[in-house]
Design an enzyme around this catalytic site. Sequence first.
Site, mmCIF file in Angstrom:
data_model
loop_
_atom_site.group_PDB
_atom_site.id
_atom_site.type_symbol
_atom_site.label_atom_id
_atom_site.label_comp_id
_atom_site.label_asym_id
_atom_site.label_seq_id
_atom_site.Cartn_x
_atom_site.Cartn_y
_atom_site.Cartn_z
ATOM 1 N N LYS A 169 0.828 -1.214 0.000
ATOM 2 C CA LYS A 169 0.000 0.000 0.000
ATOM 3 C C LYS A 169 0.857 1.257 0.000
ATOM 4 C CE LYS A 169 -4.416 -1.672 1.668
ATOM 5 N NZ LYS A 169 -5.450 -1.604 2.686
ATOM 6 N N LYS A 186 -3.818 -10.639 -6.554
ATOM 7 C CA LYS A 186 -5.120 -10.981 -5.970
ATOM 8 C C LYS A 186 -6.222 -10.097 -6.543
ATOM 9 C CE LYS A 186 -5.875 -8.141 -1.945
ATOM 10 N NZ LYS A 186 -6.193 -7.878 -0.581
ATOM 11 N N LYS A 193 -10.989 -5.161 -4.541
ATOM 12 C CA LYS A 193 -12.080 -4.228 -4.820
ATOM 13 C C LYS A 193 -11.565 -2.826 -5.109
ATOM 14 C CE LYS A 193 -13.190 -3.779 0.206
ATOM 15 N NZ LYS A 193 -12.714 -4.869 0.956
HETATM 16 P P1 TYM Z 1 -10.742 -6.645 3.334
HETATM 17 O O1 TYM Z 1 -11.872 -5.694 3.521
HETATM 18 O O2 TYM Z 1 -9.656 -6.263 2.402
HETATM 19 O O3 TYM Z 1 -11.290 -8.043 2.859
HETATM 20 C C1 TYM Z 1 -12.335 -8.705 3.560
HETATM 21 C C2 TYM Z 1 -12.095 -10.197 3.562
HETATM 22 O O4 TYM Z 1 -12.028 -10.700 2.229
HETATM 23 C C3 TYM Z 1 -10.836 -11.464 2.052
HETATM 24 N N1 TYM Z 1 -10.369 -11.303 0.666
HETATM 25 C C4 TYM Z 1 -10.148 -12.310 -0.182
HETATM 26 N N2 TYM Z 1 -10.260 -13.637 -0.047
HETATM 27 C C5 TYM Z 1 -9.954 -14.400 -1.114
HETATM 28 N N3 TYM Z 1 -9.541 -13.898 -2.309
HETATM 29 C C6 TYM Z 1 -9.408 -12.561 -2.487
HETATM 30 N N4 TYM Z 1 -9.025 -12.067 -3.661
HETATM 31 C C7 TYM Z 1 -9.715 -11.701 -1.395
HETATM 32 N N5 TYM Z 1 -9.696 -10.354 -1.218
HETATM 33 C C8 TYM Z 1 -10.091 -10.132 0.047
HETATM 34 C C9 TYM Z 1 -9.854 -10.859 3.053
HETATM 35 O O5 TYM Z 1 -8.802 -11.745 3.364
HETATM 36 C C10 TYM Z 1 -10.749 -10.586 4.230
HETATM 37 O O6 TYM Z 1 -10.931 -11.748 5.014
HETATM 38 N N6 TYM Z 1 -8.001 -5.858 7.425
HETATM 39 C C11 TYM Z 1 -9.155 -6.556 6.905
HETATM 40 C C12 TYM Z 1 -10.431 -6.211 7.664
HETATM 41 C C13 TYM Z 1 -10.344 -6.428 9.134
HETATM 42 C C14 TYM Z 1 -10.370 -7.697 9.790
HETATM 43 C C15 TYM Z 1 -10.292 -7.386 11.194
HETATM 44 C C16 TYM Z 1 -10.458 -9.022 9.339
HETATM 45 C C17 TYM Z 1 -10.262 -5.444 10.079
HETATM 46 N N7 TYM Z 1 -10.240 -6.041 11.333
HETATM 47 C C18 TYM Z 1 -10.291 -8.416 12.136
HETATM 48 C C19 TYM Z 1 -10.467 -10.041 10.298
HETATM 49 C C20 TYM Z 1 -10.372 -9.741 11.670
HETATM 50 C C21 TYM Z 1 -9.338 -6.179 5.444
HETATM 51 O O7 TYM Z 1 -8.904 -5.153 5.016
HETATM 52 O O8 TYM Z 1 -10.116 -7.039 4.752
#
Ligand code: TYM
Length: 335
Positions: free
Chosen positions: A114, A196, A199
Amino acid sequence: MEDKKMLFSAIQPSGILTIGNYLGALRNFKKLQDDYNGVFALADLHTLTVKQDPAILRKNIYELTALYLACGIDPEKSILFAQSHVSAHTELAWVLNTICYPGELSRMTQFKDKSLKHEDNINMGLMDYPVLMAADILLYQTELVPIGADQKQHLELARDLAIRFNNRYGETFKVPEGYMSKSAARVKSLAEPERKMSKSDANLNAFISMDDDPATVLRKFKRAVTDSDDKIIYSPEDKPGISNLLTIYCAFTGKSIEQAQEEFAGKGYGDFKVAVGEVVTSAIEPIRQEKNRLLADKTYLDQVLSNGAERAERLAYRTLNKVYKKVGLVLRKRG
Ligand code: TYM
């Protein structure tokens, strides 16, 4: 809450979610919410680590609330809330900051990625992001954290901080385990299948959004980048594009890679891409429609979040007070 183990996960309302988020995370939340006490958050404070348009962020928060519900999160059974509504999250993050070292944060892959992507805005929040995430998880005495593979390193830090705190101050936090989809922990981009699916990708053809209508889904799969040898074989090194499409096809149909390879033996990429588009559409179109129905009732969505925050707060402050006591703070006497 019932006498079950605690499960926590969160998603950032930083854009319309993709089928990567759905397969890697959301779909598992629904599956697991019967066997665990599920706590699901909108990680709205995390989104502030990159520049947001305030009006769009507000819209995305409602979009994600509606999507959680449309994907089957039951707000009676589970807790669904916005991170910013429960201030214990930032409070615990502060305490955890005092036992976390800068080197642990500067070597995080996501921080490095990032920082390259947002060169003009490398802020403290971007670096501290995994500590807030650790606070999210540890506040609920969480035992299981369903996530995609990209969040594994952050979960490791949460575990390390829990262990470090427990060693220094005595048993306080449960040490959480991760839960990852076997088939779809890392769904790849349709345009650059080495990366990956995300979004926040500027190229809208690189991902299938949970908001894409059937015609768009089909068009995007038809355009997906593949090699040119026309054989539908799983081989991530040599054929990343086709392997990604096979992963998606299998994750949505429940078929094994071998079954899918057999089904499409002798067929061309054109037929295969249409088939992938069809199985994806049949899963996400009903969710999209239900999400749009729910979005029309903001009062209901506000009510769900407010009720969720109240329930989350009770659990969170139980842990936070324990932490404050352990480190030697004097708890505020009320009344
Ligand atoms: P975020 O919002 O980027 O993504 C949400 C969830 O989706 C999963 N994910 C994917 N899984 C498979 N293939 C992909 N291409 C893909 N892109 C995203 C992510 O691994 C995630 O599980 N930091 C986290 C949010 C967060 C969080 C937490 C998660 C904040 N606090 C505590 C778990 C526990 C995030 O940015 O996810």
